[in-house]
Design a protein around this motif. Sequence first.
Motif, PDB file in Angstrom:
ATOM      1  N   ALA A   1       0.690 -30.134  -6.126  1.00 39.48           N
ATOM      2  CA  ALA A   1      -0.121 -28.915  -6.199  1.00 39.48           C
ATOM      3  C   ALA A   1       0.755 -27.707  -5.910  1.00 39.48           C
ATOM      4  CB  ALA A   1      -1.268 -28.995  -5.190  1.00 39.48           C
ATOM      5  N   SER A   2       0.785 -26.758  -6.850  1.00 37.89           N
ATOM      6  CA  SER A   2       1.641 -25.587  -6.679  1.00 37.89           C
ATOM      7  C   SER A   2       1.043 -24.648  -5.641  1.00 37.89           C
ATOM      8  CB  SER A   2       1.802 -24.847  -8.012  1.00 37.89           C
ATOM      9  OG  SER A   2       0.527 -24.507  -8.518  1.00 37.89           O
ATOM     10  N   ALA A   3       1.923 -24.082  -4.842  1.00 36.82           N
ATOM     11  CA  ALA A   3       1.468 -23.170  -3.798  1.00 36.82           C
ATOM     12  C   ALA A   3       0.889 -21.901  -4.422  1.00 36.82           C
ATOM     13  CB  ALA A   3       2.632 -22.813  -2.879  1.00 36.82           C
ATOM     14  N   ALA A   4      -0.168 -21.396  -3.811  1.00 34.68           N
ATOM     15  CA  ALA A   4      -0.807 -20.172  -4.316  1.00 34.68           C
ATOM     16  C   ALA A   4       0.154 -19.004  -4.175  1.00 34.68           C
ATOM     17  CB  ALA A   4      -2.086 -19.895  -3.527  1.00 34.68           C
ATOM     18  N   PRO A   5       0.195 -18.110  -5.153  1.00 33.49           N
ATOM     19  CA  PRO A   5       1.111 -16.966  -5.048  1.00 33.49           C
ATOM     20  C   PRO A   5       0.752 -16.127  -3.817  1.00 33.49           C
ATOM     21  CG  PRO A   5      -0.497 -16.637  -6.818  1.00 33.49           C
ATOM     22  CD  PRO A   5      -0.649 -18.045  -6.356  1.00 33.49           C
ATOM     23  N   PRO A   6       1.762 -15.592  -3.163  1.00 31.70           N
ATOM     24  CA  PRO A   6       1.489 -14.807  -1.953  1.00 31.70           C
ATOM     25  C   PRO A   6       0.605 -13.595  -2.275  1.00 31.70           C
ATOM     26  CG  PRO A   6       3.747 -14.463  -2.698  1.00 31.70           C
ATOM     27  CD  PRO A   6       3.195 -15.593  -3.516  1.00 31.70           C
ATOM     28  N   ALA A   7      -0.303 -13.343  -1.355  1.00 27.83           N
ATOM     29  CA  ALA A   7      -1.186 -12.184  -1.535  1.00 27.83           C
ATOM     30  C   ALA A   7      -0.376 -10.885  -1.418  1.00 27.83           C
ATOM     31  CB  ALA A   7      -2.280 -12.204  -0.470  1.00 27.83           C
ATOM     32  N   PRO A   8      -0.709  -9.893  -2.228  1.00 28.12           N
ATOM     33  CA  PRO A   8       0.034  -8.632  -2.140  1.00 28.12           C
ATOM     34  C   PRO A   8      -0.124  -7.999  -0.749  1.00 28.12           C
ATOM     35  CG  PRO A   8      -1.962  -8.377  -3.455  1.00 28.12           C
ATOM     36  CD  PRO A   8      -1.806  -9.830  -3.205  1.00 28.12           C
ATOM     37  N   ALA A   9       0.936  -7.363  -0.298  1.00 24.58           N
ATOM     38  CA  ALA A   9       0.903  -6.730   1.027  1.00 24.58           C
ATOM     39  C   ALA A   9      -0.151  -5.611   1.045  1.00 24.58           C
ATOM     40  CB  ALA A   9       2.278  -6.151   1.366  1.00 24.58           C
ATOM     41  N   PRO A  10      -0.951  -5.551   2.129  1.00 24.83           N
ATOM     42  CA  PRO A  10      -1.977  -4.494   2.195  1.00 24.83           C
ATOM     43  C   PRO A  10      -1.345  -3.109   2.309  1.00 24.83           C
ATOM     44  CG  PRO A  10      -1.809  -5.657   4.288  1.00 24.83           C
ATOM     45  CD  PRO A  10      -0.944  -6.397   3.342  1.00 24.83           C
ATOM     46  N   THR A  11      -2.085  -2.121   1.872  1.00 27.67           N
ATOM     47  CA  THR A  11      -1.581  -0.739   1.949  1.00 27.67           C
ATOM     48  C   THR A  11      -2.225   0.047   3.099  1.00 27.67           C
ATOM     49  OG1 THR A  11      -3.272  -0.021   0.379  1.00 27.67           O
ATOM     50  CG2 THR A  11      -1.124  -0.658  -0.521  1.00 27.67           C
ATOM     51  N   VAL A  12      -3.338  -0.473   3.600  1.00 27.61           N
ATOM     52  CA  VAL A  12      -4.005   0.187   4.735  1.00 27.61           C
ATOM     53  C   VAL A  12      -4.399  -0.872   5.757  1.00 27.61           C
ATOM     54  CG1 VAL A  12      -4.885   2.128   3.371  1.00 27.61           C
ATOM     55  CG2 VAL A  12      -6.268   0.061   3.604  1.00 27.61           C
ATOM     56  N   TYR A  13      -4.676  -0.436   6.969  1.00 22.60           N
ATOM     57  CA  TYR A  13      -5.098  -1.344   8.034  1.00 22.60           C
ATOM     58  C   TYR A  13      -6.163  -0.665   8.868  1.00 22.60           C
ATOM     59  CZ  TYR A  13      -4.994  -4.239  12.237  1.00 22.60           C
ATOM     60  OH  TYR A  13      -5.347  -5.051  13.295  1.00 22.60           O
ATOM     61  N   ARG A  14      -7.231  -1.448   9.225  1.00 20.18           N
ATOM     62  CA  ARG A  14      -8.292  -0.899  10.061  1.00 20.18           C
ATOM     63  C   ARG A  14      -8.054  -1.345  11.505  1.00 20.18           C
ATOM     64  NH1 ARG A  14     -12.946   1.368   8.550  1.00 20.18           N
ATOM     65  NH2 ARG A  14     -12.649   0.614   6.426  1.00 20.18           N
ATOM     66  N   VAL A  15      -7.958  -0.420  12.413  1.00 18.28           N
ATOM     67  CA  VAL A  15      -7.627  -0.683  13.812  1.00 18.28           C
ATOM     68  C   VAL A  15      -8.717  -1.522  14.466  1.00 18.28           C
ATOM     69  CG1 VAL A  15      -7.183   0.379  16.066  1.00 18.28           C
ATOM     70  CG2 VAL A  15      -6.294   1.454  13.978  1.00 18.28           C
ATOM     71  N   ARG A  16      -8.249  -2.521  15.251  1.00 22.08           N
ATOM     72  CA  ARG A  16      -9.143  -3.389  15.989  1.00 22.08           C
ATOM     73  C   ARG A  16      -8.932  -3.194  17.489  1.00 22.08           C
ATOM     74  NH1 ARG A  16      -7.832  -8.920  12.594  1.00 22.08           N
ATOM     75  NH2 ARG A  16      -8.401  -8.121  10.533  1.00 22.08           N
TER      76      ARG A  16
ATOM     77  N   SER B   1      -0.312   9.435  20.787  1.00 22.75           N
ATOM     78  CA  SER B   1      -1.587   9.358  20.057  1.00 22.75           C
ATOM     79  C   SER B   1      -2.390   8.141  20.532  1.00 22.75           C
ATOM     80  CB  SER B   1      -1.344   9.250  18.557  1.00 22.75           C
ATOM     81  OG  SER B   1      -0.662  10.396  18.082  1.00 22.75           O
ATOM     82  N   ILE B   2      -3.711   8.293  20.581  1.00 22.93           N
ATOM     83  CA  ILE B   2      -4.621   7.209  20.974  1.00 22.93           C
ATOM     84  C   ILE B   2      -5.338   6.717  19.714  1.00 22.93           C
ATOM     85  CG2 ILE B   2      -6.652   6.624  22.342  1.00 22.93           C
ATOM     86  CD1 ILE B   2      -5.798   8.739  24.340  1.00 22.93           C
ATOM     87  N   LEU B   3      -5.275   5.388  19.482  1.00 23.64           N
ATOM     88  CA  LEU B   3      -5.917   4.798  18.302  1.00 23.64           C
ATOM     89  C   LEU B   3      -7.383   4.523  18.600  1.00 23.64           C
ATOM     90  CD1 LEU B   3      -3.177   2.216  17.171  1.00 23.64           C
ATOM     91  CD2 LEU B   3      -3.514   4.577  16.416  1.00 23.64           C
ATOM     92  N   ARG B   4      -8.232   4.694  17.583  1.00 22.63           N
ATOM     93  CA  ARG B   4      -9.654   4.436  17.726  1.00 22.63           C
ATOM     94  C   ARG B   4     -10.020   3.174  16.924  1.00 22.63           C
ATOM     95  NH1 ARG B   4      -9.226   9.354  15.749  1.00 22.63           N
ATOM     96  NH2 ARG B   4     -10.368   8.764  13.859  1.00 22.63           N
ATOM     97  N   ILE B   5     -10.899   2.350  17.479  1.00 22.80           N
ATOM     98  CA  ILE B   5     -11.359   1.159  16.761  1.00 22.80           C
ATOM     99  C   ILE B   5     -12.041   1.595  15.477  1.00 22.80           C
ATOM    100  CG2 ILE B   5     -12.942  -0.823  16.873  1.00 22.80           C
ATOM    101  CD1 ILE B   5     -12.469  -0.916  19.872  1.00 22.80           C
ATOM    102  N   GLY B   6     -11.609   0.972  14.362  1.00 20.60           N
ATOM    103  CA  GLY B   6     -12.152   1.323  13.060  1.00 20.60           C
ATOM    104  C   GLY B   6     -11.339   2.368  12.347  1.00 20.60           C
ATOM    105  N   GLN B   7     -10.350   2.985  13.032  1.00 23.33           N
ATOM    106  CA  GLN B   7      -9.507   3.990  12.396  1.00 23.33           C
ATOM    107  C   GLN B   7      -8.687   3.334  11.284  1.00 23.33           C
ATOM    108  OE1 GLN B   7      -6.972   5.965  15.223  1.00 23.33           O
ATOM    109  NE2 GLN B   7      -5.869   7.147  13.654  1.00 23.33           N
ATOM    110  N   THR B   8      -8.522   4.024  10.163  1.00 22.63           N
ATOM    111  CA  THR B   8      -7.748   3.486   9.037  1.00 22.63           C
ATOM    112  C   THR B   8      -6.353   4.080   9.045  1.00 22.63           C
ATOM    113  OG1 THR B   8      -9.737   3.193   7.695  1.00 22.63           O
ATOM    114  CG2 THR B   8      -7.622   3.256   6.531  1.00 22.63           C
ATOM    115  N   LEU B   9      -5.334   3.186   9.023  1.00 27.99           N
ATOM    116  CA  LEU B   9      -3.937   3.612   9.019  1.00 27.99           C
ATOM    117  C   LEU B   9      -3.275   3.235   7.702  1.00 27.99           C
ATOM    118  CD1 LEU B   9      -2.804   2.458  12.593  1.00 27.99           C
ATOM    119  CD2 LEU B   9      -3.689   4.713  11.895  1.00 27.99           C
ATOM    120  N   ARG B  10      -2.464   4.123   7.192  1.00 29.73           N
ATOM    121  CA  ARG B  10      -1.642   3.823   6.010  1.00 29.73           C
ATOM    122  C   ARG B  10      -0.456   2.957   6.448  1.00 29.73           C
ATOM    123  NH1 ARG B  10       0.352   9.064   3.290  1.00 29.73           N
ATOM    124  NH2 ARG B  10       1.320   7.489   1.967  1.00 29.73           N
ATOM    125  N   LEU B  11      -0.145   1.932   5.634  1.00 32.01           N
ATOM    126  CA  LEU B  11       0.979   1.056   5.981  1.00 32.01           C
ATOM    127  C   LEU B  11       2.217   1.346   5.153  1.00 32.01           C
ATOM    128  CD1 LEU B  11      -0.924  -2.362   6.247  1.00 32.01           C
ATOM    129  CD2 LEU B  11      -0.212  -0.824   8.092  1.00 32.01           C
TER     130      LEU B  11
END
Length: 398
Positions: free
Chosen positions: A343-358, A387-397
Amino acid sequence: MFSTTHRPSVGHLFLGIWCLLIGIGLVPLPAAAQEAPVSPAPSPLIEQMVRLTNRARSQRGLNPYWLNPLLSQVAQAHVNDIIASGHLGHVGSDGSRAPERVRRAGYNASLVSENWVYSRALEKGFAWWLADPPHYENLMHRHYREIGVGMAVPPNGWGQVWVMLFAASADGGTAADAVLIADAGEPAPAVDSAGGEALVTGSTYIVEPGDTLEAIGRRLGIPWLRIAQLNDIKDPTRLQAGQVLDIPDAAPPAVTPPADAPAPEQAAPPPLEPPAAVQPADAAPQVAPQPPTTYTVQAGDALASIAGRFGLTWQTLAQWNGLNAKSILRIGQVLRLTAPAQASAAPPAPAPTVYRVRAGDSLSAIAARFGSSWQTLARLNGLNSASILRIGQTLRLR
């Protein structure tokens, strides 16, 4: 003067007519004067095979086999059938086996068995028979009196296909036209002289009074379950004296070649198909046929015989098809001849461009998770070390 004229008598007249008819061939000669048909003499190669057999028997204190022309015709017919059909085995293209073919030819047998081999040369095939318990059992049997031998070279020119029949007639005698070919002038080849060459072989065994599958397997060095599987025996306790069993092929003894030995010309016998025609120099090259990837099980097949036909081990063939030594093959079952694709390995998922702070996130932890630095992450998002991060804040990667 007087002259006397003698008139021919009636007896003289009939005698003259009789002589005239014989002269022009209208009156056959008496039957006693006609020659009886003579069986053709065996070929030099077949004579050599019989000599090797009887030489080996003589060295073990056994009586020689007589070569029976009728049995040789049956053996040769099976050789020709093997080459024409491309199916190596005891079963003919019409579904017949050795005892049936011998009876059809008019030989009244009490016991019949058969060896066959597809080998590079006579000596190698015979040495392999000597080294393999089922074949050796037929060569050195005490109850057989006569043999028949057939041989032919396949159209592709590789090696020789041999069939040897072993039989005991119902009256215990030998045929009037059987010939004895034996001499003890030279030693028989050693059992290991096959040189490790891969051969294709097969044998049968005649059940004797008191035999059990377990005893037969132990005597021949083959698991009794494999014998039961090949012969479709559901109850191993119900064997009959005189029953003919097909014996699974056993691997030839391993031979370790010396370090300076040249590589073998060919590791296993090629298929029996005739070679492709030679093309003229300016012809477009032909694409070589691809080896088969599946095989459909036929009557008389076993894992070992199928694997040997395609240059595999029975263990490998079993693994590829989810089988084991106890598995029973079904006629029409399709077997894989190649390893199943991984079984061929699934192609790697593309790197995300944004991240939501947890909860619990920090710039340095987020940057490390995505292979970046906190300084780069801060610059992309207009932040700094305070800077202080807020939960749910969206950051560009990136």
